[in-house]
Scaffold this motif. Structure first.
Motif, mmCIF file in Angstrom:
data_model
loop_
_atom_site.group_PDB
_atom_site.id
_atom_site.type_symbol
_atom_site.label_atom_id
_atom_site.label_comp_id
_atom_site.label_asym_id
_atom_site.label_seq_id
_atom_site.Cartn_x
_atom_site.Cartn_y
_atom_site.Cartn_z
ATOM 1 N N ILE A 6 0.847 -1.207 0.000
ATOM 2 C CA ILE A 6 0.000 0.000 0.000
ATOM 3 C C ILE A 6 0.877 1.249 0.000
ATOM 4 N N ARG B 211 -3.801 9.202 2.312
ATOM 5 C CA ARG B 211 -4.351 8.078 1.537
ATOM 6 C C ARG B 211 -3.837 6.749 2.078
ATOM 7 N N GLY C 155 -6.997 1.363 6.793
ATOM 8 C CA GLY C 155 -8.230 1.144 7.553
ATOM 9 C C GLY C 155 -8.068 1.443 9.031
ATOM 10 N N SER D 168 -7.582 -4.534 4.703
ATOM 11 C CA SER D 168 -6.517 -4.299 3.722
ATOM 12 C C SER D 168 -5.169 -4.838 4.163
ATOM 13 N N GLU E 115 1.043 4.068 -3.153
ATOM 14 C CA GLU E 115 0.691 5.472 -2.958
ATOM 15 C C GLU E 115 1.891 6.389 -3.138
ATOM 16 N N GLU F 112 -5.550 5.933 5.339
ATOM 17 C CA GLU F 112 -6.944 5.565 5.070
ATOM 18 C C GLU F 112 -7.020 4.148 4.509
ATOM 19 N N ARG F 113 -6.119 3.835 3.585
ATOM 20 C CA ARG F 113 -6.154 2.486 2.998
ATOM 21 C C ARG F 113 -5.824 1.411 4.035
#
Lengths: 580, 580
Positions: B56, B183, B189, B479, B60, B186-187
């Motif tokens: 992740i 981001r 979670g 995630s 990003e 947030e990804r």
């Protein structure tokens, strides 16, 4: 990916310290950047190749049933003391103390930590076999780091360790890894050969090296073109070249050979074939007491046919030389042979030495050897008649091309290779030192039988380039190229059509899952083409105004002599990944 | 993935040295395994989470235009000497010598190496801005490693470095990274908060921390529920709590307060609110000569309202205390105040000291403070009348919940957090030390303006667990869970139907791209369910003979109180990844 969002940095000239072609090309292509002796930054272009190599290894390891974990770079010395390697290993083992003065090492490999995990986690026969691997940074403080990342100090290695109930199942695990390695190197798209190898310092019962074929390789690989036989020259068995010893036909005769101290010179002087001469190599083995003082030295005379080379690994396995040996000093030689080096032989010694004849030498008759007198050799020497039978007959030489294959299936050939993988059937070497046992069906503790399996991830890059390059640069195999395709627009700043077509092709290829780079840097065509030939991208598509008017683009494979004009549809079709 | 081809190893009890819940649960779930103090093996289950976290971050970072490279773990000391950090940093910087006695360090971070690359590679303004990152093993020799991998010695960090022409474009790069971090978290979670932070030892012009909210966090996060304001308590500005100083209404009076040496005790004794009291903190600042000897000591008196706490970071920024300070010794206190600690105050000193009043204290009137005499305090003390105005009025306290927000938009609240990311606008700190310049449009060399951006990859795991667990175990966000779905067949050895249905569901889910594990270990249902609740897999599907007879399986989300009976089609639909 667009070049403007990536980092492309090429050099016209390689730095002066780059000795081999892979090192030069990796520096010029901006794949690596030197930070210190044997320590490199992996730049974005190089890291892409590393990641592709790692991904292939990881996929095939998992397919073979191995489980990935990650062991630390900095490891406590205690475990390395359990196996004795903390003390036995030389300065290539990087030692470090923490703030409390406790000893640690920077891992060169992970047998100890892995065995420590196994002895805690694998307690029952029901949990076996198990194979763990990791892909991790390693450090070996090489005395002379060189060849760029081929023999660096910090490098990335995949190491795997199998744990089994007994040698039979461990052999299955070993063969499983051998098969996985075959698939891995096939997927890399490299010409390679798996060869039987010496187990060396790491110990164990069987081992194979995976060698990438390259003329510049450090290793000599022996193979039989008409059979499956392949071995590292260190291990390859040399059969006797004579069927039996012929009867003596000449008298022993001392012949003046003034200034001729090599077999080649003596053979030339006497008009005899080199294969009629015998060369003498004098070794010494020191016996030490507990204080490390020499208490006894034994001098050995090794006899090889004039055209043969001594094999140090084979010599190191002779009884009496296993603990180590060295070349004898001139004074030791003179004390035993009464002559200076260059004229030594097995006849008429001052003091007894241990005589070892190579298998072929033991079957020679009427041979030429030094007379233990400066500027003299004997001709017509014969075992039994002129000198006693040797103390030992053994295989102590390197095989040469044309020798009979040990499997009896033909004759041997030799090529050069770069060792990039190594599989070992370790046996119980580490599990015994570290008491790594499991409980068998009867609840009895048994030592786990281990295997270990390494691939030099970063070395793969060097080996691939040594095998695949031309005078313009690197030629990457498709599967590990930093980018598979590069789209080169010409005059993108002047032509909206070119710009639009280039971006569209880039996006269309991305949508097809093609690993493509759009060179939007605005370089001139010459510089742009030179960059991508240097970097070694397998496929290039050039988009120009002139071509677009005919609805065509120029395609050129990295190995192609010329470009071809293709329609965009044809290019898309050509570059679409074909699923097997 | 099938459990039989993976490695599941859970523990009933956590080891005694595991202090915090994340450490306990990671050990029990077989995610990590201790190798030494602060050094852990990442076991297969834990490594899967790490890889998802890394993926992740990588996606990003690349989306934000950063380029990945890889800098070495072992770095030459020379670069660290250029910035002075080789000498300035304490023993947390792990130093090591190679076989030639040359100094190296094991990287705790990579500003030096990155700046060295930039000064060689980024030569023109046309190449800027540029942002490079790597995800690599780091080492910090913590004095007291603890909390498992949350404060370990070896850990994995993503560190990125941006290079810009000037502060204006560097600020854009900084904001770009700030947005990327939003981001990323947030990804993951996770509930998190980006807070303004002190730039601390790393220096620079601005900085934000990304804090994962958790009651067990080491950091106090200050935020305003009715605005965007958020800051680490180290930095959060405390406004004065009084609008203006009221006129004196009481006479100064010395009152006996026998044995009452704290503001709380004195207020209780006198029946006054704690907010009427002032506490005295005595610091000392030593001035050193070049030999490191103390040539002068200045004593400081800091005055805070009785219910407030001193903020050491703010105090460390006061002119005169920037070079460092310590608490004064008892003899220094007695020499200046004529009293032992516990009864100190700003009135009637033996020797002058530097008096700093907190903003609120400076506006207080009729306050209570120590009388510089054991067992006595003053009441009715007033600035100007009873003692001179303070030498300095400053914000030197921690904010507390209910304080006004510095942005004037409401009142502050406080929660605990775990710092998992940090972005810094460094300015030219490193580029100046290392002469990292680019050529501007006029061909003039200019210092690059830098930013640096870290995420503690392995610490994310601990923080996620501190935030998301219950008494049965971990509750991973989707995630970053090691597996998203686990299929648990009951009685697979007895029932061919169960076995077939479990394998088919496993294969169907794999085909849909679902990260699923089939538990084919043959454990009893209770042990099986306990394992996966401990490991924290978000979705569980139980397949049993009884259910299959009705065409149903049991589905339970990790946070669900009860299982639901669903058809296989419903389960497939429920678990199919939904693309955004």
């Amino acid at each position: 990916m667009k070049a403007s969002q990536f980092f492309v940095s090429t050099l016209k000239e390689a730095p002066a310290d780059a000795e081999v072609v892979s090192h030069k090309l990796m520096m010029r292509a901006g794949m690596i950047k030197r930070l210190g002796a044997g320590i490199y930054n992996y730049m974005p272009m190089g890291l892409r190749v590393i990641r592709k190599v790692e991904a292939i290894i990881r996929e095939e390891m998992v397919r073979a049933g191995a489980v990935e974990l990650l062991m630390p770079v900095v490891q406590p010395a205690e475990l390395w003391q359990e196996t004795g390697r903390f003390d036995k290993m030389g300065p290539e083992l990087m030692r470090v103390k923490d703030r409390h003065g406790r000893d640690f090492i920077i891992q060169p490999t992970s047998e100890e930590v892995m065995t420590d995990i196994a002895r805690q986690e694998l307690r029952s026969y029901k949990q076996l076999p198990k194979n763990f691997f990791h892909i991790q940074t390693k450090f070996r403080d090489e005395r002379r780091p060189r060849f760029g990342i081929m023999r660096g100090r910090e490098f990335t290695m995949k190491d795997a360790y199998s744990f089994d109930r007994d040698v039979a199942t461990a052999t299955v695990s070993y063969q499983n890894m051998y098969a996985a390695y075959q698939r891995i190197f096939e997927r890399f798209g490299l010409q390679f050969r798996a060869v039987a190898a010496d187990t060396g310092a790491i110990g164990g019962e069987a081992s194979h090296e995976f060698q990438v074929i390259a003329d510049t390789g450090e290793d000599a690989i022996v193979y039989c073109p008409s059979s499956e036989y392949a071995a590292n020259i260190e291990l390859a068995e040399a059969l006797p070249l004579l069927a039996e010893r012929a009867a003596a036909s000449q008298a022993l005769s001392k012949t003046a050979t003034p200034g001729k101290s090599t077999c080649e010179d003596v053979a030339a002087l006497l008009g005899l074939p080199l294969t009629q001469t015998v060369k003498s190599i004098v070794l010494a083995a020191d016996e030490l007491n507990e204080q490390g003082e020499v208490v006894k030295t034994t001098v050995w005379l090794l006899l090889l046919r004039g055209d043969h080379e001594m094999n140090e690994v084979k010599v190191g396995k002779l009884p009496g030389l296993k603990a180590g040996f060295r070349f004898a000093t001139v004074s030791e030689i003179e004390a035993h042979f009464g002559s200076k080096p260059g004229y030594l032989g097995p006849i008429q010694l001052l003091k007894p030495v241990k005589v070892v004849a190579d298998r072929t030498v033991a079957l020679m008759s009427d041979f030429v050897c030094g007379a233990n007198e400066a500027d003299f050799h004997y001709t017509g020497a014969n075992w039994g008649r002129d000198l006693p039978e040797p103390d030992l007959v053994a295989d102590i030489r390197n095989v040469v091309a044309g020798d009979p294959s040990p499997d009896g299936q033909g004759v041997l050939a030799i090529q050069r290779g770069i060792e990039v993988g190594h599989v070992f059937l370790l046996g119980t070497k580490y599990s015994a030192d570290m008491k790594a046992t499991y409980l068998d069906e009867n609840g009895k503790p048994q030592l786990m039988v281990m295997g270990c399996y390494g691939i030099g991830v970063t070395r793969i890059l060097g080996a691939a380039i040594e095998q695949n390059h031309d005078d313009r640069g690197i030629i990457w195999p498709e599967s590990i190229a930093p980018f598979r395709v590069v789209v080169c627009p010409i005059g993108m700043d002047r032509s909206e059509e070119v710009k639009a077509a280039a971006h569209k092709l880039h996006e269309d290829l991305l949508a097809l899952g093609v690993d493509v780079l759009l060179d939007d840097r605005g370089e001139r065509p010459g510089a742009m083409f030179a960059d991508w030939e240097l970097v070694g991208v397998p496929h290039r598509v050039v988009i120009s105004d002139r071509g677009l008017k005919e609805g065509l683009v120029e395609y050129q494979g990295r190995r192609d002599a010329e470009a071809r004009k293709l329609s965009l549809a044809e290019v898309l079709d050509l570059l679409t990944p074909k699923t097997a």
